[in-house]
Design a protein around this motif. Structure first.
Motif, PDB file in Angstrom:
ATOM      1  N   VAL A 209     -45.117  51.571  -5.203  1.00  0.00           N
ATOM      2  CA  VAL A 209     -44.356  52.679  -5.172  1.00  0.00           C
ATOM      3  C   VAL A 209     -44.150  52.290  -7.653  1.00  0.00           C
TER       4      VAL A 209
ATOM      5  N   VAL B 271     -38.096  50.192  -7.991  1.00  0.00           N
ATOM      6  CA  VAL B 271     -39.406  50.076  -8.075  1.00  0.00           C
ATOM      7  C   VAL B 271     -39.121  48.281  -7.440  1.00  0.00           C
TER       8      VAL B 271
ATOM      9  N   MET C  52     -44.277  56.975  -3.974  1.00  0.00           N
ATOM     10  CA  MET C  52     -44.696  56.380  -3.039  1.00  0.00           C
ATOM     11  C   MET C  52     -46.077  56.561  -1.849  1.00  0.00           C
TER      12      MET C  52
END
Length: 288
Positions: free
Chosen positions: A191, A266, A244
């Motif tokens: 991510v 994140v 992602m």
């Protein structure tokens, strides 16, 4: 325009969750007893009303009871039960995920980016307010929910990403396309985030930062092209994008109007304990 889209969820497998995924997907394929019983009695009641009058209404009302009984059967036959016993570092890490998710969800503007591409000719550049890239986007939803056919003592945060929904459970992310469910562990989920400047022609979210303004149809020198009648100034907003990805097919891009909300999420996902450590503090029971 290049599509930003995940692959087939059936290919999103993780050996640690194969048994659970198989059970969820198998139970989804089972016919619904509530639908069969309710529809059967309902049709029989309508037919009886046409033939026998008031007696048919009683039969039709019995269909409600049949539907309730079918729903009770479905809760056992078409449901997988997951139970999490969170404690210690795992509980603290998951609480950080939830808190940072709430901050993202509070953004006034939330979009799923479906496709994007670079501007490579002057005409397109003029017609898109001098943008170097154009994107196709749609509003998205961040909420707390569970995939269909799953019951759990934890209701995870989830993000709608086009045709799919990503559910962030305490130990794994489920990806649901409405028919099948896949999974990707947090160790395998990448991510990333970055600031994103967006020329906003729609309603400007009140929590965004406007960094400057540009003309809807600019000249090369940045001034207005007066050949266009509808040539107003547009705000350039500083948004934040989250990408992602995973090796087994996850590829989704989401954008938020409020800057500074993605980085904590994140970091919270990265701080989730690794699988080996999780198993010492996390119990998962699947039944149904």
């Amino acid at each position: 325009m290049v599509e930003v889209e995940s692959g087939d969820v059936f290919a999103m497998r993780d050996s640690a969750y194969s048994e659970i995924l198989n059970e969820i997907n198998e139970k989804r394929e089972k016919p619904s007893a509530a639908l069969l019983f309710g529809l059967g009695f309902g049709l029989l009641g309508l037919l009886a009303v046409a033939v026998a009058g008031p007696i048919g209404i009683i039969i039709w009302l019995l269909g409600l009871g049949a539907w309730a009984f079918g729903a009770w059967l479905d809760s056992y036959q078409r449901t997988v039960v997951l139970f999490y016993d969170l404690e210690g570092d795992t509980q603290a890490a998951y609480e950080q995920v939830i808190q940072s998710f709430d901050r993202m969800a509070a953004s006034h503007g939330k979009w799923h980016i479906e496709a994007g591409g670079s501007v490579q000719d002057l005409t397109t550049w003029k017609r898109n307010a001098g943008a170097s890239h154009i994107v196709k986007r749609s509003p998205t939803t961040l909420t707390y929910a569970l995939p269909k056919a799953v019951t759990c003592n934890v209701t995870p945060p989830s993000i709608h990403v086009g045709k799919q929904v990503i559910y962030f459970l305490p130990d794994v992310a489920f990806i649901d396309d409405g028919r099948k469910v896949g999974a990707v562990s947090y160790a395998d989920l990448t991510v990333q985030w970055q600031p994103s400047n967006f020329i906003e022609e729609g309603t400007v979210p009140r929590d965004c930062e406007i960094i400057y303004r540009t003309w809807k149809h600019p000249n090369k020198n940045g001034g207005p092209d007066r050949r266009f009648r509808d040539n107003r100034q547009l705000p350039v907003c500083r948004y934040e994008a989250m990408h992602m990805r995973s090796a087994n097919g996850v590829n989704e891009l989401v954008e938020f109007s409020k800057a500074g909300v993605v980085a904590p999420f994140v970091q919270a996902l990265k701080a989730m304990p690794k699988r080996a450590k999780q198993h010492s503090s996390l119990q998962i029971n699947a039944s149904g």
